[in-house]
Design an enzyme around this catalytic site. Structure first.
Site, PDB file in Angstrom:
ATOM      1  CG  ASP A  51      22.186 -25.640 -18.762  1.00  0.00           C
ATOM      2  OD1 ASP A  51      22.211 -24.792 -17.852  1.00  0.00           O
ATOM      3  OD2 ASP A  51      23.184 -25.950 -19.443  1.00  0.00           O
ATOM      4  CE1 TYR A 109      25.107 -33.171 -16.155  1.00  0.00           C
ATOM      5  CE2 TYR A 109      27.319 -33.032 -15.240  1.00  0.00           C
ATOM      6  CZ  TYR A 109      26.031 -32.543 -15.346  1.00  0.00           C
ATOM      7  OH  TYR A 109      25.668 -31.424 -14.635  1.00  0.00           O
TER       8      TYR A 109
END
Length: 270
Positions: A51, A109
């Site tokens: 994103d 992540y």
């Protein structure tokens, strides 16, 4: 010929990964550069779309081409046409069986969170920030409730296009280093906004707003309204995409971030 690329980018400079009509995404920049270097349009397939504001350290893409060029030529040639906020780190010829998305069996992540009464302009876009103290142990205890294969609907964006909310979250690590707390999330795959929604909940527990076992109830409820608000994107990095050893995908270059030594200690790459 199928070529895989390792790509790094500053997510703050782009409106996410996926190509858009306005052309201000990482995919747009990469495909423009590839087209300039190859003199023909090339379309990339990515391991995982990120994103707006989310950074890429270990992003992987592939594309098909009839051009026969040396692997490092793809690196140098493509980078010559890229802005300074995105860079190809490596290129590797792959068999047709390789797929950047579907061959991947896990993603990792990291989140870098700056905990300090006053925000630092030097960390703008690079790390998340919170001005209140956080309880590390409470966040670790809360994270235990999330490990395993679950329906993560409570942590799923309303815009998520995944076919199923069931994912296997292998590990969440929490490590303090000075004024920073570093988080590591490793799973077979993630839902849209899943890591940022998990971060929002862990921080809420760390601030003492909820007990650690609250996250078990949120998970079981399968309702996004039960969870905390989505946390800021600034400190989130796609650090590693795991592939079968047969493809010999080069490791991500984590040394490009200031806290890479903490991450290396927290998570030596598989």
């Amino acid at each position: 010929m199928r070529i895989a690329l390792g790509v790094q980018y500053d997510g703050a400079a782009f409106c996410g990964w996926q190509a858009q009509p306005h052309g201000k995404t990482v995919q747009d920049a990469l495909e423009r550069a590839l087209g300039e270097f190859a003199c023909v349009p090339l379309h990339t397939t990515v391991a995982g779309r990120t994103d707006t504001g989310v950074h890429g350290l270990g992003q992987v893409v592939h594309f098909d081409t009839a051009l026969d060029r040396a692997e490092f030529s793809w690196v140098r040639g493509t980078n010559a046409f890229l802005p300074p906020t995105v860079s190809v780190q490596w290129a590797k010829a792959m068999p047709d069986t390789f797929h950047a998305r579907f061959s991947a069996f896990e993603r990792t992540y990291y989140y870098a969170l700056y905990v300090h009464p006053v925000r630092s302009p030097m960390l703008a876009g690079r790390a998340g920030w919170i001005h209140t103290p956080l309880d590390d142990d409470a966040m670790r205890a809360a994270a235990v409730h999330l490990i395993g294969e679950h329906d993560f609907s409570s942590f799923r964006s309303s815009e998520c296009q995944s076919k199923t909310p069931v994912k296997h979250l292998y590990q969440i690590d929490v490590r303090r280093s000075g004024h920073f707390i570093h988080f590591r999330f490793r799973a077979n795959a993630f839902l849209h906004h899943m890591v940022r929604n998990l971060m929002g909940c862990l921080v809420a527990v760390g601030r003492g707003r909820y007990p650690a076992d609250w996250l078990a109830d949120v998970l079981a409820g399968r309702d996004r309204n039960l969870a905390a608000p989505t946390f800021m994107a600034d400190g989130l990095y796609l650090a590693h995409v795991g592939y079968p050893a047969e493809f010999a995908v080069p490791p991500a270059q984590l040394g490009s971030v200031p806290w890479s030594s903490v991450w290396a200690d927290l998570d030596p790459q598989p």
